[in-house]
Design an enzyme around this catalytic site. Structure first.
Site, PDB file in Angstrom:
ATOM      1  CG  ASN A 152      -0.163  -0.184   2.551  1.00 14.26           C
ATOM      2  OD1 ASN A 152       0.496  -1.110   2.787  1.00 14.26           O
ATOM      3  ND2 ASN A 152      -0.556   0.892   3.315  1.00 14.26           N
ATOM      4  CB  SER A 200     -11.408  -2.611   1.161  1.00 11.29           C
ATOM      5  OG  SER A 200     -12.374  -1.560   1.757  1.00 11.29           O
ATOM      6  CB  ALA A 201     -16.183  -1.418  -1.792  1.00 12.11           C
ATOM      7  CB  CYS A 326      -4.049   2.601   8.660  1.00  8.82           C
ATOM      8  SG  CYS A 326      -5.224   2.264   7.360  1.00  8.82           S
TER       9      CYS A 326
END
Length: 393
Positions: A152, A200-201, A326
């Site tokens: 990510n 995840s959408a 995050c």
């Protein structure tokens, strides 16, 4: 430029208008509980089944292998915790990499405090897991290998097929966190020997608060959320019907447009990388230059703080990040950049830019112009840069 330039699509994406339109009726008109027996509710059950089919197609799975969750993080937790519980009679050992998302790392840390053993495998300077180390880490007690599909922060795509083959050969379950890769690059779970996959959408122009876990038929992991019999008695809780419908629509669009988006994003990425590397001194690209997500660019600028760069870019209407959303607010350098061998002072000067197919070349060029100007200003205020230039001269 007055228009906001959004270059933080790895953190989240804009929900497509078509997705919002597909979701709206399930808030106001078709609001029945899918578990109810009357016909009004059965329409919602069908909508969930349709979304299951749409999301399964993206990874070549059977719809019955898709389980909806509240997020990619929940899916990661479910895959890991339920596996070690279900296969406790075989062993208590997990293998992962040092550059996983914190949804994986923190789950493994939690399990390590409760009697499980975790091996964290090194990556090379491009962020690619060392397969020889991974193979050596396998024990008779290993029950799970969990390695992310694509990182990510630096965008590096892992050798998933080789990892899947290694896991299969040793009769170990293989889970991959594909939150960044799902709908962005082609994935075939059967060809890659993936037993479980998280997605995840909101990373592919869908709504927030809805994710999925693919569980291959035959994998015997148990429920993670207990209560009612939803999701075929594997994940209790009244279904988030609008979110599930939105995920399905976003997945359908992502699959239909994957090639053209990849081509455009790669072109924009290469333009941005080429200009920064040729026009800004003392900068490096983090992650593999070839095996990487089409939309990801991660730079490290020497002699500056990444947070200062972000704030000044924001003042120019440019949204970017220094790493995972995050961990924003943390003063520690990225664990990913440290794992690929960057010293602290260079890791602190990182900038992650993630493009979308809506970004224009004009916006990319404007962004590079601002980066050049801001980096120069920040270095003018840096004692480290001043000392470096004195020594160089």
């Amino acid at each position: 430029m007055e228009k906001k330039i959004y270059l933080d699509n790895a953190a989240t994406t804009k929900t497509r208008p078509e997705v919002v339109e597909a979701m709206l009726p399930y808030f106001t008109e078709l609001y029945g509980n899918p578990s109810s027996v009357y016909e009004y509710a059965s329409q919602n059950k069908k909508a969930i089944d349709d979304a299951r089919t749409q999301t399964a197609k993206v990874i070549g799975a059977d719809p019955s292998e898709i389980y909806f969750t509240a997020s990619g993080t929940e899916a990661d937790n479910w895959a890991i915790k339920a596996t070690v519980e279900a296969y406790a009679d075989k062993g208590n050992h997990i293998i992962t990499s040092k550059i996983e998302h914190h949804a994986i790392l923190h789950t493994c840390e939690y399990l390590a405090k409760h009697g499980y053993e975790v091996t964290y495998v090194d990556v090379d300077e491009n962020g690619i897991i060392k397969l020889d180390e991974l193979e050596k880490a396998i024990r008779p007690t290993t029950v799970l290998i969990t390695v992310m599909f694509a990182n990510n922060e630096i965008g590096t795509i892992q050798p998933i097929k080789e990892i899947g083959e290694l896991a299969k050969k040793n009769k170990i379950l293989f889970h991959t966190d594909a939150v960044q890769a799902y709908g962005q690059v082609p994935i075939d779970v059967k060809e890659l020997n993936i037993d479980m996959l998280s997605a995840s959408a909101h990373k592919l122009n869908g709504p927030k608060g809805i994710g999925l876990l693919y569980i291959r038929k035959g994998v015997k992991i148990r429920s993670y959320v207990h209560g009612g019999g939803q999701e075929r008695q594997r994940r209790a809780g009244t279904e988030n019907v609008p979110g599930i419908v939105g995920f399905g629509k976003a997945a359908e669009i992502a699959l239909a447009t994957i090639k053209e988006r990849e081509e455009k994003e790669c072109k924009l990425r290469e333009l941005l990388m080429k200009r920064v590397l040729s026009e800004v001194p003392f900068v490096r690209v983090n992650g593999d230059k070839v095996r990487r997500l089409p939309n990801n660019i991660n730079f490290s600028f020497q002699f500056i703080e990444g947070e200062s760069l972000l704030i000044m870019l924001d003042m120019k209407n440019i949204c970017a990040s220094s790493g995972s959303a995050c961990t924003s607010g943390s003063l520690d350098p990225s664990h990913v950049l440290l794992a690929i061998g960057l010293p602290h002072e260079i890791a602190h000067g990182s900038l992650r830019l993630t493009v979308s197919d809506e970004i224009t070349e004009e916006e990319i060029n404007y962004t590079v112009d601002q980066i050049k100007e801001i980096v120069e200003k920040l270095r003018e205020m840096s004692p480290l840069y001043e000392d470096f230039m004195k020594k160089s001269n």
